[in-house]
Design an enzyme around this catalytic site. Structure first.
Site, PDB file in Angstrom:
ATOM      1  N   SER A   4       0.835  -1.187   0.000  1.00  0.00           N
ATOM      2  CA  SER A   4       0.000   0.000   0.000  1.00  0.00           C
ATOM      3  C   SER A   4       0.881   1.253   0.000  1.00  0.00           C
ATOM      4  O   SER A   4       1.702   1.426  -0.891  1.00  0.00           O
ATOM      5  CB  SER A   4      -0.939  -0.056   1.198  1.00  0.00           C
ATOM      6  OG  SER A   4      -1.998   0.831   1.041  1.00  0.00           O
TER       7      SER A   4
ATOM      8  N   HIS B 159      -7.435  -5.843  -0.556  1.00  0.00           N
ATOM      9  CA  HIS B 159      -6.251  -5.026  -0.273  1.00  0.00           C
ATOM     10  C   HIS B 159      -5.310  -5.752   0.686  1.00  0.00           C
ATOM     11  O   HIS B 159      -4.097  -5.599   0.609  1.00  0.00           O
ATOM     12  CB  HIS B 159      -6.671  -3.681   0.304  1.00  0.00           C
ATOM     13  CG  HIS B 159      -5.596  -2.649   0.250  1.00  0.00           C
ATOM     14  ND1 HIS B 159      -5.035  -2.201  -0.931  1.00  0.00           N
ATOM     15  CD2 HIS B 159      -4.947  -1.975   1.231  1.00  0.00           C
ATOM     16  CE1 HIS B 159      -4.104  -1.309  -0.678  1.00  0.00           C
ATOM     17  NE2 HIS B 159      -4.017  -1.159   0.629  1.00  0.00           N
TER      18      HIS B 159
ATOM     19  N   ASP C  29      -9.412  -5.948  -4.554  1.00  0.00           N
ATOM     20  CA  ASP C  29      -8.630  -4.865  -3.961  1.00  0.00           C
ATOM     21  C   ASP C  29      -9.287  -3.500  -4.208  1.00  0.00           C
ATOM     22  O   ASP C  29     -10.057  -3.320  -5.163  1.00  0.00           O
ATOM     23  CB  ASP C  29      -7.230  -4.878  -4.576  1.00  0.00           C
ATOM     24  CG  ASP C  29      -6.185  -4.136  -3.763  1.00  0.00           C
ATOM     25  OD1 ASP C  29      -6.558  -3.399  -2.821  1.00  0.00           O
ATOM     26  OD2 ASP C  29      -4.993  -4.286  -4.076  1.00  0.00           O
TER      27      ASP C  29
END
Length: 344
Positions: free
Chosen positions: A149, A318, A291
């Site tokens: 991320s 995610h 995601d």
């Protein structure tokens, strides 16, 4: 890159769980040999002093294992989260003989948390990673940089500035463009949501009520459980919940922005897509079906990188590190073992 983030060679190779080679397991005596290490007393923990424009501070790191040729430095998401949700690696990396380093970035719970807004800047974080690398005596012969991320943004930036220090790069669940991510959220994710819930979420955001309990009450079933971690919220793993509880909003909000449906703040215009071709290291890009980030965009990234591969997690979100864990872990371990063996 979200609070959930807790919240981006034309021949790109797709890795799946079934394709990943079985890890070669070294003798336990070698993996757990701490001879000559200066972190034995603290169980691998080392507080590293870093220099910043606002003075000297300390960041927390923890080494696990020994491997002279594969050492992985883990960059967590946020910014302002903690290393804790990456503790899932503890179930897989030791068995594969991989040496790795947990690390809380400045501003995160286990590290110093200075109230200095000017420090929350991507370039400053890149410099911090370089100082940590130096202090841990890691180099391009054996160092692999993993970023999830926001950590993926940081990893891309670091690889562009310090390619000579790395042997490989892993970009997990992060698009190389925040504008493209925001467009995906607007055109794909939001239309799929319950529109009544979406309207209420947007109204709370417009009123600046992101801390209202109702905001999270709406986000959990309508967004988080669908795109962040595909498990009922009351069953989310403890490492994830600890990272969420430990989020530092003084870092997160200025950089990521207050909304959980897109990204703003200082990262709003970040875009390195045009620069990916400059990265010539072996690189793995990880995308997932559910995601918040566009899996097809991340596949494109893997093809733009000179030595890119793509790992697709068909059941993941995610946090595919949890909801498609075997595919995720086998893919990463397979990539590390291939690069170490000199395989293209």
């Amino acid at each position: 890159m979200k609070r959930h983030i807790l919240l981006a060679a034309l021949a790109s190779l797709t890795i799946s769980c079934s394709q990943a080679p079985a890890p070669n397991r070294p003798a336990a005596s070698g993996y757990f040999d701490n001879a000559g290490r200066d972190d034995v007393l603290s169980g691998g923990v080392k507080m590293i002093s870093i220099s910043t424009p606002k003075g000297e501070f300390h960041v927390w790191t923890k080494r696990v294992g020994n491997n002279p040729t594969i050492k992985v430095l883990l960059l967590h998401g946020g910014p302002g989260f903690t290393h804790e949700y990456l503790e899932a690696f503890d179930s897989y990396f030791p068995g594969a003989g991989i040496e790795y380093y947990h690390y809380d970035q400045l501003g995160s719970t286990y590290s110093d948390q200075p109230d200095e807004p000017d420090l929350w800047d991507t370039a400053r974080f890149v410099d911090e990673v370089e100082q940590v690398r130096n202090a841990l005596h890691l180099d391009g012969r054996n160092l692999y940089l993993f970023g999830h991320s926001w950590g993926g943004i940081l990893a891309i930036e670091y690889a562009l500035q310090h390619p000579e220090t790395l042997n490989g790069l892993i970009i997990s669940n992060m698009m190389s463009s925040i504008p493209a991510y925001n467009e995906y959220a607007e055109k794909v994710l939001m239309p799929e949501m319950d529109q009544k819930a979406l309207a209420e979420i947007k109204a709370l955001e417009a009123a600046g009520k992101n801390d209202d309990p109702r905001y999270m009450e709406l986000l959990m079933p309508n967004h988080y459980e669908k795109h962040i971690l595909r498990m009922p919220g009351d069953r989310w793993p403890d490492p994830v919940m600890r990272s969420m509880r430990h989020l530092n909003p003084k870092v997160y909000v200025p950089m990521q922005g207050p909304s959980e449906l897109g990204a703003g703040g200082r990262l709003a215009r970040w875009d390195r897509t045009a620069d990916l071709g400059r990265i010539t290291l072996p690189a793995l890009v990880i995308g997932a079906r559910y995601d918040t980030m566009d899996a097809k965009f991340m596949e494109m990234m893997s093809k733009t990188l000179k030595k890119g591969r793509y790992l697709y997690c068909p059941n993941g979100s995610h946090l595919a590190i949890y909801d498609d864990q075997r595919t995720y872990m086998d893919g990463i371990i397979g990539f590390l073992k291939d690069v170490d063996a000199g395989k293209p």
